[in-house]
Design a protein around this motif. Structure first.
Motif, PDB file in Angstrom:
ATOM      1  N   PRO A 146       0.823  -1.212   0.000  1.00 23.81           N
ATOM      2  CA  PRO A 146       0.000   0.000   0.000  1.00 23.81           C
ATOM      3  C   PRO A 146       0.858   1.262   0.000  1.00 23.81           C
ATOM      4  O   PRO A 146       2.051   1.229   0.304  1.00 23.81           O
ATOM      5  CB  PRO A 146      -0.800  -0.131   1.296  1.00 23.81           C
ATOM      6  N   ARG A 147       0.227   2.366  -0.319  1.00 22.49           N
ATOM      7  CA  ARG A 147       0.928   3.652  -0.356  1.00 22.49           C
ATOM      8  C   ARG A 147       1.570   3.976   0.992  1.00 22.49           C
ATOM      9  O   ARG A 147       2.685   4.504   1.041  1.00 22.49           O
ATOM     10  CB  ARG A 147      -0.065   4.742  -0.739  1.00 22.49           C
ATOM     11  N   ALA A 187      14.607   9.526   1.874  1.00 21.46           N
ATOM     12  CA  ALA A 187      14.458   9.751   0.441  1.00 21.46           C
ATOM     13  C   ALA A 187      13.113  10.406   0.158  1.00 21.46           C
ATOM     14  O   ALA A 187      12.174  10.288   0.957  1.00 21.46           O
ATOM     15  CB  ALA A 187      14.545   8.422  -0.310  1.00 21.46           C
ATOM     16  N   PRO A 188      12.985  11.107  -0.988  1.00 23.76           N
ATOM     17  CA  PRO A 188      11.664  11.645  -1.369  1.00 23.76           C
ATOM     18  C   PRO A 188      10.667  10.506  -1.527  1.00 23.76           C
ATOM     19  O   PRO A 188      11.029   9.407  -1.950  1.00 23.76           O
ATOM     20  CB  PRO A 188      11.944  12.325  -2.718  1.00 23.76           C
ATOM     21  N   ARG A 189       9.425  10.766  -1.206  1.00 21.41           N
ATOM     22  CA  ARG A 189       8.411   9.734  -1.311  1.00 21.41           C
ATOM     23  C   ARG A 189       8.154   9.342  -2.768  1.00 21.41           C
ATOM     24  O   ARG A 189       8.201  10.184  -3.659  1.00 21.41           O
ATOM     25  CB  ARG A 189       7.115  10.191  -0.642  1.00 21.41           C
ATOM     26  N   ASP A 225       5.464   5.055   1.579  1.00 23.05           N
ATOM     27  CA  ASP A 225       5.865   6.296   2.250  1.00 23.05           C
ATOM     28  C   ASP A 225       6.794   6.007   3.425  1.00 23.05           C
ATOM     29  O   ASP A 225       7.791   6.706   3.635  1.00 23.05           O
ATOM     30  CB  ASP A 225       4.626   7.051   2.738  1.00 23.05           C
ATOM     31  N   ALA A 226       6.468   4.968   4.203  1.00 20.53           N
ATOM     32  CA  ALA A 226       7.304   4.626   5.358  1.00 20.53           C
ATOM     33  C   ALA A 226       8.692   4.186   4.915  1.00 20.53           C
ATOM     34  O   ALA A 226       9.696   4.528   5.547  1.00 20.53           O
ATOM     35  CB  ALA A 226       6.629   3.524   6.174  1.00 20.53           C
ATOM     36  N   ILE A 227       8.765   3.425   3.819  1.00 22.09           N
ATOM     37  CA  ILE A 227      10.059   2.979   3.292  1.00 22.09           C
ATOM     38  C   ILE A 227      10.897   4.178   2.880  1.00 22.09           C
ATOM     39  O   ILE A 227      12.100   4.263   3.181  1.00 22.09           O
ATOM     40  CB  ILE A 227       9.844   2.018   2.114  1.00 22.09           C
ATOM     41  N   ALA A 228      10.288   5.130   2.176  1.00 17.84           N
ATOM     42  CA  ALA A 228      11.017   6.323   1.744  1.00 17.84           C
ATOM     43  C   ALA A 228      11.473   7.158   2.938  1.00 17.84           C
ATOM     44  O   ALA A 228      12.600   7.664   2.960  1.00 17.84           O
ATOM     45  CB  ALA A 228      10.145   7.154   0.805  1.00 17.84           C
TER      46      ALA A 228
END
Length: 300
Positions: free
Chosen positions: A111-112, A124-126, A116-119
């Motif tokens: 999921p999005r 890093a930018p999302r 986002d959490a990984i970025a």
């Protein structure tokens, strides 16, 4: 509740048994994997999955010649999928497929919120979107190897170690973000500072409650001790949490004063000050003039 993994996903592919595993290794968002296997397909279409801001990545273990795939209501050209290849699907585009050939696959749900959490954790930018060609298989060796590691765990979940599953699914998520989303880590974090997701979450919590939010709550949300959080916040933001809270109170007070419809007493209450005199004292110390003088100057 999502329909994109586990038994709910299996029902949409006419599979009675769809073993799945989920990781919540990131502060927000879960990554899941589901095994789908059918030796005698019905030649029906798969059911639509409820639209959501998420992606599926399917790793195929069997060849599927002339695969019929639809996305956004349109059928893509026919492609031959080979065992070991992967396909991406965007759940905002209503992907469906004709189930007319035997199949065995692993379906990863991303999921999005997980992207986002990984970025955030990579500084890093999302990721805005994932790059792929609908219906086309890709020989992704990394996903193929990671998927092969998960098969025994799905077949014998009672023997699977949670730490192992979290590690592999997290690696899948990072690989997808980098390979298909172009995620690239930015400059290194300040030594001893907060990670971007920690700083963002702490500021969100402070802004959402401009009253006396407890340092313990901020530290717990960032998975740090109170002393470690205080030092890291100061290193990243340039001031202690309580001073940033006061700064944010004044910023919000300016917005409400500029609007002109609220009394000074109401502004003070809305911004977490104990009373109007408390607002006036802190405002004068920070801005140099009283709230009333500042408001009149803006109105003129």
């Amino acid at each position: 509740m999502t329909e994109a993994y586990g038994q709910r996903l299996g029902e949409r592919f006419r599979v009675e048994n769809a073993p799945a595993m989920v990781t919540r290794a990131f502060c927000k968002g879960e990554i899941a994997v589901t095994e789908l296997r059918c030796d005698r397909p019905s030649s029906e279409m798969s059911d639509s999955i409820r639209l959501e801001d998420a992606f599926l990545l399917t790793l195929h273990f069997r060849d599927i010649p002339n695969r019929e795939y639809w996305e956004g209501g349109r059928r893509t050209p026919l492609y031959d999928l080979r065992a070991g290849e992967t396909c991406l699907q965007d759940l905002k585009r209503d992907p469906t497929v004709r189930l007319d050939k035997p199949y065995h696959s692993l379906v990863f749900y991303l999921p999005r919120a997980a992207l986002d959490a990984i970025a955030d954790e990579a500084n890093a930018p999302r990721v805005r979107d994932l790059s792929y060609k609908p219906g086309v298989g890709v020989n992704d060796v990394a996903i193929s190897r990671l998927g092969s590691l998960l098969l025994p765990a799905l077949n014998h979940p009672d023997q699977a170690r949670r730490l192992f599953v979290d590690h592999v699914l997290s690696a899948v998520g990072v690989h997808i973000a980098q390979t298909y989303g172009g995620m690239q880590p930015m400059s290194r974090l300040p030594k001893g500072g907060l990670a971007p997701w920690q700083e963002r979450r702490a500021k969100e919590m402070i802004t959402a409650d401009l009253g006396d939010i407890r340092l313990k709550e901020l530290a717990r949300e960032c998975r740090l001790s109170m002393s470690h959080f205080s030092r890291a916040f100061h290193r990243s933001v340039g001031m202690p949490p309580h001073r940033w809270l006061m700064k944010r109170r004044i910023e919000v007070a300016k917005e409400k004063l500029h609007d002109g419809r609220m009394s000074l007493t109401d502004v003070a209450a809305a911004c977490g000050f104990s009373d109007q005199s408390h607002l006036s004292r802190v405002f004068r110390q920070t801005v140099g003039v009283s709230p009333g003088v500042w408001r009149r100057a803006r109105q003129h």
